[in-house]
Design a protein around this motif. Structure first.
Motif, PDB file in Angstrom:
ATOM      1  N   ASN A   1       0.828  -1.212   0.000  1.00  0.00           N
ATOM      2  CA  ASN A   1       0.000   0.000   0.000  1.00  0.00           C
ATOM      3  C   ASN A   1       0.860   1.259   0.000  1.00  0.00           C
ATOM      4  OD1 ASN A   1      -1.664  -2.222   0.764  1.00  0.00           O
ATOM      5  ND2 ASN A   1      -3.199  -0.802   1.532  1.00  0.00           N
ATOM      6  N   LEU A   2       1.964   1.221   0.779  1.00  0.00           N
ATOM      7  CA  LEU A   2       2.874   2.364   0.780  1.00  0.00           C
ATOM      8  C   LEU A   2       3.465   2.573  -0.606  1.00  0.00           C
ATOM      9  CD1 LEU A   2       4.485   4.596   2.180  1.00  0.00           C
ATOM     10  CD2 LEU A   2       6.199   2.878   2.794  1.00  0.00           C
ATOM     11  N   THR A   3       3.874   1.500  -1.260  1.00  0.00           N
ATOM     12  CA  THR A   3       4.441   1.613  -2.603  1.00  0.00           C
ATOM     13  C   THR A   3       3.444   2.231  -3.568  1.00  0.00           C
ATOM     14  OG1 THR A   3       5.916  -0.274  -2.254  1.00  0.00           O
ATOM     15  CG2 THR A   3       5.415   0.312  -4.541  1.00  0.00           C
ATOM     16  N   ALA A   4       2.177   1.833  -3.472  1.00  0.00           N
ATOM     17  CA  ALA A   4       1.152   2.394  -4.357  1.00  0.00           C
ATOM     18  C   ALA A   4       0.979   3.892  -4.123  1.00  0.00           C
ATOM     19  CB  ALA A   4      -0.172   1.662  -4.146  1.00  0.00           C
ATOM     20  N   ILE A   5       1.035   4.309  -2.862  1.00  0.00           N
ATOM     21  CA  ILE A   5       0.923   5.738  -2.533  1.00  0.00           C
ATOM     22  C   ILE A   5       2.143   6.491  -3.055  1.00  0.00           C
ATOM     23  CG2 ILE A   5       0.866   7.387  -0.602  1.00  0.00           C
ATOM     24  CD1 ILE A   5      -0.814   5.244   0.923  1.00  0.00           C
ATOM     25  N   GLU A   6       3.337   5.890  -2.900  1.00  0.00           N
ATOM     26  CA  GLU A   6       4.553   6.499  -3.456  1.00  0.00           C
ATOM     27  C   GLU A   6       4.448   6.636  -4.974  1.00  0.00           C
ATOM     28  OE1 GLU A   6       7.811   4.782  -0.184  1.00  0.00           O
ATOM     29  OE2 GLU A   6       7.436   3.714  -2.056  1.00  0.00           O
ATOM     30  N   ASP A   7       3.952   5.595  -5.623  1.00  0.00           N
ATOM     31  CA  ASP A   7       3.806   5.627  -7.081  1.00  0.00           C
ATOM     32  C   ASP A   7       2.945   6.812  -7.522  1.00  0.00           C
ATOM     33  OD1 ASP A   7       5.307   3.322  -7.221  1.00  0.00           O
ATOM     34  OD2 ASP A   7       3.626   2.009  -7.744  1.00  0.00           O
ATOM     35  N   ASP A   8       1.807   6.978  -6.852  1.00  0.00           N
ATOM     36  CA  ASP A   8       0.898   8.075  -7.220  1.00  0.00           C
ATOM     37  C   ASP A   8       1.555   9.438  -6.997  1.00  0.00           C
ATOM     38  OD1 ASP A   8      -1.058   6.294  -7.970  1.00  0.00           O
ATOM     39  OD2 ASP A   8      -2.186   6.431  -6.093  1.00  0.00           O
ATOM     40  N   ALA A   9       2.262   9.572  -5.871  1.00  0.00           N
ATOM     41  CA  ALA A   9       2.925  10.848  -5.570  1.00  0.00           C
ATOM     42  C   ALA A   9       4.025  11.147  -6.587  1.00  0.00           C
ATOM     43  CB  ALA A   9       3.507  10.813  -4.150  1.00  0.00           C
ATOM     44  N   ILE A  10       4.743  10.120  -7.015  1.00  0.00           N
ATOM     45  CA  ILE A  10       5.822  10.309  -7.990  1.00  0.00           C
ATOM     46  C   ILE A  10       5.240  10.671  -9.353  1.00  0.00           C
ATOM     47  CG2 ILE A  10       7.674   9.122  -9.245  1.00  0.00           C
ATOM     48  CD1 ILE A  10       8.186   7.576  -6.556  1.00  0.00           C
ATOM     49  N   ARG A  11       4.156  10.023  -9.744  1.00  0.00           N
ATOM     50  CA  ARG A  11       3.514  10.393 -11.017  1.00  0.00           C
ATOM     51  C   ARG A  11       3.154  11.882 -11.018  1.00  0.00           C
ATOM     52  NH1 ARG A  11       0.725   5.394 -10.117  1.00  0.00           N
ATOM     53  NH2 ARG A  11       1.389   3.787 -11.606  1.00  0.00           N
ATOM     54  N   ALA A  12       2.593  12.344  -9.921  1.00  0.00           N
ATOM     55  CA  ALA A  12       2.168  13.748  -9.841  1.00  0.00           C
ATOM     56  C   ALA A  12       3.364  14.694  -9.883  1.00  0.00           C
ATOM     57  CB  ALA A  12       1.345  13.971  -8.572  1.00  0.00           C
ATOM     58  N   VAL A  13       4.428  14.361  -9.160  1.00  0.00           N
ATOM     59  CA  VAL A  13       5.571  15.284  -9.078  1.00  0.00           C
ATOM     60  C   VAL A  13       6.377  15.290 -10.377  1.00  0.00           C
ATOM     61  CG1 VAL A  13       7.446  13.828  -8.141  1.00  0.00           C
ATOM     62  CG2 VAL A  13       7.178  16.181  -7.352  1.00  0.00           C
ATOM     63  N   VAL A  14       6.405  14.173 -11.088  1.00  0.00           N
ATOM     64  CA  VAL A  14       7.071  14.143 -12.395  1.00  0.00           C
ATOM     65  C   VAL A  14       6.292  14.991 -13.393  1.00  0.00           C
ATOM     66  CG1 VAL A  14       7.624  12.653 -14.373  1.00  0.00           C
ATOM     67  CG2 VAL A  14       8.279  11.956 -12.058  1.00  0.00           C
TER      68      VAL A  14
END
Length: 358
Positions: A31-44
């Motif tokens: 679940n943490l990885t999925a949240i990190e993925d979403d945050a990284i998509r947004a910041v990129v």
């Protein structure tokens, strides 16, 4: 690229909250990885939208810029220092015990460390994806010979060889994953510009006059596996901990070795305040290497003026041709997950300023 940035970005509050829940055992790793993925998509997407040609994942999967990587090496232990260190802020000094590193046996890389981080970044980026690694010199500088197990390493040459081998294997795997832009975050050469820290190095039994060449060889051997089309840059700063810094002093004591003995393509150099010295050490920069001027501070939110930035770029061009110059903030915005003392809006305003000025 004429406009660039060092790498780390302020973490969104939702990501910080998720990591805290994970550390407390209340959030599964997936679940943490999925949240990190979403945050990284947004910041990129945000980096690309403001016109940056190179993007990072903001180091959103790390707690610290350096420890996550180094403690993944076998037989590296992270401990708390028993000595308080003076960090400097604009409000005054603060005393904090920094993390210390100890080598308890022969070093080895048991598996890729940040390669999957790069794969995800590469899969979502339209701009050039950049990954950052902490310099291998950190594992020696913070404790010297005394922090390295003498039974495992009776001779330091073997230690440096094993350490470089760990990095060379990681660089090879990053290259195989498609990485063509790598940044080495090197603070210790900048620390060796500070007379007080040079005295501390002597107290550890090391010689600050010879360490730059030792570290140059170490870094060169660490990136020996890079392909010919991989650009490697080095970032130097004097500390960046929640808007505090550690060292002061210009680059003169290390400039000749830094710019000529280390086999990298460019340098991200801190130049936002007088504590970094003047541009004169840039006279040692050879043709073909890029100097990224870190003129925009990440330690406070007040926005610099374009005219002042242009004046300083012109000043630097007295020592390095304009064609070899680029512009960036002086450091990352969040060397640790708690970040520096400015808002996300102020962070993006500074990055837009870098792009527009460049």
């Amino acid at each position: 690229f004429r406009a660039d940035h060092v790498g780390s970005l302020l973490r969104p509050q939702a990501l910080l909250a998720a990591r805290e829940r994970f550390l407390q055992g209340n959030l599964p790793a997936a679940n943490l990885t999925a949240i990190e993925d979403d945050a990284i998509r947004a910041v990129v997407a945000k980096q690309e939208a403001i016109g940056l040609k190179a993007v990072t994942d903001g180091e959103f999967r790390r707690r610290y810029w350096h420890l996550d990587f180094l403690q993944s090496i076998r037989n590296v232990a992270v401990t708390r220092s028993t000595v308080n260190v003076s960090f400097h802020t604009e409000e005054g000094d603060i005393q904090r015990p920094p993390s210390a590193l100890r080598v308890e046996g022969r070093l080895a890389r048991t598996q890729p460390i940040f390669v999957e981080h790069f794969r995800f970044l590469s899969s979502i980026a339209h701009a050039t994806p950049k990954i950052t690694l902490p310099s291998p010199s950190i594992l020696h500088f913070r404790g010297g010979r005394r922090a390295i197990d003498a039974a495992a390493y009776p001779h330091m040459d073997a230690f440096f060889a094993d350490l470089a081998g760990v990095y060379a294997a990681e660089v090879a795997d990053l290259a195989a994953a498609g990485c063509r832009y790598l940044q080495i975050d090197e603070v210790n050469l900048a620390y060796l510009c500070d007379p007080k820290l040079r005295a501390e190095v002597r107290a550890l039994g090391e010689d600050p006059a010879t360490l730059p060449r030792t570290y140059a060889r170490l870094i060169n051997h660490s990136v020996v596996t890079r392909p010919r089309d991989m650009v490697v840059c080095m970032h130097l700063c004097r500390g960046n901990f929640e808007s505090a810094w550690l060292a002061e002093g210009g680059y003169e004591p290390v400039a000749e070795v830094l710019f000529n003995d280390i086999e990298v393509d460019g340098y991200f150099l801190e130049f936002d305040t007088p504590r970094a010295g003047d541009f004169a050490p840039l006279r040692f920069v050879p043709k073909g290497k890029t100097v990224v001027l870190g003129l925009v501070t990440t330690k406070r939110g007040a926005l610099e003026r374009k005219d002042e930035l242009k004046r300083r770029i012109e000043e630097a061009s007295r020592f390095v041709p304009l064609e070899q110059l680029a512009l960036s903030p002086q450091c990352g915005f969040a060397s640790g997950e708690r970040g520096n003392r400015l808002t996300e809006e102020e962070q993006w305003a500074k990055l837009r300023l870098v792009v527009e000025t460049a």
